[in-house]
Design an enzyme around this catalytic site. Sequence first.
Site, PDB file in Angstrom:
ATOM      1  N   GLY A 155      -3.892 -16.243  18.983  1.00 29.40           N
ATOM      2  CA  GLY A 155      -2.780 -15.323  19.243  1.00 29.40           C
ATOM      3  C   GLY A 155      -2.150 -15.713  20.574  1.00 29.40           C
ATOM      4  N   ILE A 157      -2.867 -14.809  23.627  1.00 25.48           N
ATOM      5  CA  ILE A 157      -3.811 -15.164  24.699  1.00 25.48           C
ATOM      6  C   ILE A 157      -4.425 -16.535  24.414  1.00 25.48           C
ATOM      7  CG2 ILE A 157      -5.992 -14.512  25.826  1.00 25.48           C
ATOM      8  CD1 ILE A 157      -5.161 -11.558  25.399  1.00 25.48           C
ATOM      9  N   ARG A 177      -6.757 -17.181  11.474  1.00 24.15           N
ATOM     10  CA  ARG A 177      -6.415 -16.901  10.064  1.00 24.15           C
ATOM     11  C   ARG A 177      -5.181 -17.677   9.648  1.00 24.15           C
ATOM     12  NH1 ARG A 177      -7.005 -10.562   9.935  1.00 24.15           N
ATOM     13  NH2 ARG A 177      -5.536 -10.970  11.578  1.00 24.15           N
ATOM     14  N   ARG A 238     -13.751  -9.534  23.021  1.00 25.32           N
ATOM     15  CA  ARG A 238     -14.375  -8.207  23.039  1.00 25.32           C
ATOM     16  C   ARG A 238     -15.867  -8.348  22.874  1.00 25.32           C
ATOM     17  NH1 ARG A 238     -11.010  -5.750  24.959  1.00 25.32           N
ATOM     18  NH2 ARG A 238      -9.878  -3.903  24.297  1.00 25.32           N
ATOM     19  N   GLU A 267     -20.914  -2.423  26.393  1.00 25.57           N
ATOM     20  CA  GLU A 267     -20.579  -2.303  27.816  1.00 25.57           C
ATOM     21  C   GLU A 267     -20.143  -0.879  28.159  1.00 25.57           C
ATOM     22  OE1 GLU A 267     -17.272  -5.290  27.618  1.00 25.57           O
ATOM     23  OE2 GLU A 267     -16.071  -3.647  28.420  1.00 25.57           O
ATOM     24  N   HIS A 285     -15.541  -7.260  32.677  1.00 25.18           N
ATOM     25  CA  HIS A 285     -14.332  -6.919  31.890  1.00 25.18           C
ATOM     26  C   HIS A 285     -13.101  -6.819  32.797  1.00 25.18           C
ATOM     27  CE1 HIS A 285     -12.976  -4.910  27.915  1.00 25.18           C
ATOM     28  NE2 HIS A 285     -11.955  -5.509  28.499  1.00 25.18           N
ATOM     29  N   ILE A 286     -12.775  -7.956  33.415  1.00 23.78           N
ATOM     30  CA  ILE A 286     -11.643  -7.968  34.358  1.00 23.78           C
ATOM     31  C   ILE A 286     -10.533  -8.903  33.883  1.00 23.78           C
ATOM     32  CG2 ILE A 286     -12.981  -7.295  36.399  1.00 23.78           C
ATOM     33  CD1 ILE A 286     -13.089 -10.324  37.165  1.00 23.78           C
ATOM     34  N   GLY A 287     -10.511  -9.166  32.577  1.00 26.04           N
ATOM     35  CA  GLY A 287      -9.532 -10.129  32.044  1.00 26.04           C
ATOM     36  C   GLY A 287      -8.110  -9.890  32.514  1.00 26.04           C
TER      37      GLY A 287
HETATM   38  C1  GLV Z   1      -8.645  -5.310  27.657  1.00 27.37           C
HETATM   39  O1  GLV Z   1      -9.724  -5.587  27.291  1.00 27.37           O
HETATM   40  C2  GLV Z   1      -7.527  -5.153  26.777  1.00 27.37           C
HETATM   41  O2  GLV Z   1      -7.726  -5.085  25.552  1.00 27.37           O
HETATM   42  O3  GLV Z   1      -6.394  -5.084  27.289  1.00 27.37           O
END
Ligand code: GLV
Length: 328
Positions: A155, A157, A177, A238, A267, A285-287
């Site tokens: 996608g 990202i 997919r 995730r 988490e 979880h700091i993406g």
């Molecule tokens: C963070 O995990 C998001 O889905 O934006």
Amino acid sequence: MRPRVLVTLGIFPELLAQLRTQFEVEDNQTDRVLSPAELVRRLGDKDGALITGYDRIDASLLETCPRLKAACNLAVGYNNMDLPACTAHGVIATNTPDVLNDTTADLAFALLLAAARRITEAERWLRAGHWEGWRNDQMLGQDVHHATLGIVGMGQIGRAIARRAHGFDMRIIYHNRGRAPVELERALGARRVELDELLGTADFVCLALPYSPETHHLIDARRLGLMKANAILVNVGRGGLVDDAALVEALRTRRIAGAGLDVYEGEPALHAGFLALDNVALTPHIGSATRATRMQMGAVAAENLTAALSGRRPPNLLNPEVWEHRRR
Ligand code: GLV
């Protein structure tokens, strides 16, 4: 009377002030994740909600929230929301796509580099006072440049990760997919392959796909067993995409060389096994966690909420059926 809104998480004060100009806002600036019971209690008399990925919006909650018209995630991922249940209850669901693509891709690359070059391990070792000088075989890592990167989930990202990999002269394969645009494949030299082939070929495997019941434990013990011994797994998608217990075992036994993880099953708890391992770089979880990006996510979530509660179609509507139904 102005619509009543619950904001379940701490947000920047300027965003809260902006929301207060339009809504009666109940906030949670303490940042403590609300328990499901508290969410039910506080959402019962609200028209809208600005929520995080930790707030579960499902049928049982919606039954207790007759006024609720909109649940707006401050996140791109929306596996916390049961969309058919939202639609059945006439609740608009939204997310914050696009604005966090580059920031999340930056973190994916940071984790990939950290795991490949043992950055977090080396820093811990140095801080612990072990360094006695340059040594030829000290903290030997792996080259990222010219290695093969397998991206699972192509996608927006995934594509941003691929563009960074191209700059590192990596070979890029991906599994998705659908096929990515041919021009993109051509520009990046990217090739679509089946998942098992990707796992058996890539030196770095990067997960950038959403979680759903279909992708639960996509990377399990069998699939970890397909990976190369030198391979490094990065997860910025995730928790739940990976069977964390199986990954701990694969890292402990050096079945694979390393991992870089930003998300975890269950988490904020994480498998204790990770903490005992040196060959995994861990972030909480700091993406999307830069001020600029979180400001943009806040603005997008607020716009979705404002639109939904003023009868306009929100820009990031996840359940368009609910909109068609409202308009009939
Ligand atoms: C963070 O995990 C998001 O889905 O934006």
